[in-house]
Design a protein around this motif. Sequence first.
Motif, PDB file in Angstrom:
ATOM      1  N   GLN A  38       0.744  -1.248   0.017  1.00  0.00           N
ATOM      2  CA  GLN A  38       0.025  -0.001  -0.058  1.00  0.00           C
ATOM      3  C   GLN A  38       0.871   1.204  -0.138  1.00  0.00           C
ATOM      4  N   SER A  43      -4.931   2.636  -1.995  1.00  0.00           N
ATOM      5  CA  SER A  43      -5.566   1.297  -1.456  1.00  0.00           C
ATOM      6  C   SER A  43      -4.576   0.211  -1.515  1.00  0.00           C
ATOM      7  N   GLU A 105      -0.243  -6.335  10.971  1.00  0.00           N
ATOM      8  CA  GLU A 105      -0.496  -5.026  11.072  1.00  0.00           C
ATOM      9  C   GLU A 105       0.584  -4.072  10.028  1.00  0.00           C
TER      10      GLU A 105
ATOM     11  N   TYR B  35     -13.665  -3.631   4.974  1.00  0.00           N
ATOM     12  CA  TYR B  35     -12.663  -3.529   5.926  1.00  0.00           C
ATOM     13  C   TYR B  35     -12.556  -2.039   6.708  1.00  0.00           C
ATOM     14  N   ARG B  36     -11.974  -2.150   7.759  1.00  0.00           N
ATOM     15  CA  ARG B  36     -11.596  -0.932   8.439  1.00  0.00           C
ATOM     16  C   ARG B  36      -9.983  -0.949   8.627  1.00  0.00           C
ATOM     17  N   GLN B  37      -9.567   0.138   8.404  1.00  0.00           N
ATOM     18  CA  GLN B  37      -8.089   0.300   8.393  1.00  0.00           C
ATOM     19  C   GLN B  37      -7.891   1.651   9.474  1.00  0.00           C
ATOM     20  N   GLY B  42      -3.298  -2.186  10.412  1.00  0.00           N
ATOM     21  CA  GLY B  42      -3.585  -3.295   9.472  1.00  0.00           C
ATOM     22  C   GLY B  42      -5.190  -2.731   9.199  1.00  0.00           C
ATOM     23  N   LEU B  43      -5.744  -3.987   8.292  1.00  0.00           N
ATOM     24  CA  LEU B  43      -6.998  -4.103   8.095  1.00  0.00           C
ATOM     25  C   LEU B  43      -8.022  -5.154   8.799  1.00  0.00           C
ATOM     26  N   ARG B  44      -8.917  -4.564   9.121  1.00  0.00           N
ATOM     27  CA  ARG B  44      -9.850  -5.597   9.836  1.00  0.00           C
ATOM     28  C   ARG B  44     -11.251  -5.988   9.282  1.00  0.00           C
TER      29      ARG B  44
END
Lengths: 113, 113
Positions: A38, A43, A105, B35-37, B42-44
């Motif tokens: 990224q 994105s 992460e 996803y939430r960043q 990171g992305l969840r």
Amino acid sequence: QQQVRQSPQSLTVWEGETAILNCSYEDSTFDYFPWYWQFPRESPALLIAIRPVSNKKEDGRFTIFFNKREKKLSLHITDSQPGDSATYFCASNTGGLSGKLTFGEGTQVTVIS
Amino acid sequence: GGIITQTPKFLIGQEGQKLTLKCQQNFNHDTMYWYRQDSGKGLRLIYYSITENDLQKGDLSEGYDASREKKSSFSLTVTSAQKNEMAVFLCASSILGAYTEVFFGKGTRLTVV
């Protein structure tokens, strides 16, 4: 509970050096490991991926090394270039019908010239 | 190729407000994700939808609802915005199956005042 762990959190290398990014996972049912990168204000995008049937996957200057017994993998970036400066995410998937991913992460890589 | 369009790009909400984020894809992909960043985390995965009539919770679904209106669109609702919350919400899509590339939209940046 963090199921995918990455280290280091950040990494700075000189242009031309090899950057090594580490990833470990807990769930032994994970069987697909993509790396996403990224760039700032962009994105995430797929960089390279491996399945445990292999212990190595190479794509140009990017290579994944996979150790199933230790549940570890690493991404090596050889001949690092300033354009490689980005955040790299290790991810995993257990298979099934969906491509839902569990992400680490991230490791922020800076390549200086 | 295709594109994932998220609206709005920026969203400022007030504490306790219900907020809706929208996503459209023209890849003709079966599976869509939210996803939430958060910075440094990171992305969840919040919600995902394997096919048009499916909806499944991810690891971070509490405080959110989702709706798959049709194959090409997937919306996310923050049921009650939390004060000082700041995050980027990323919509993504992929073809059906586990070992597939996931494509991401450019994100909606949420700030709650």
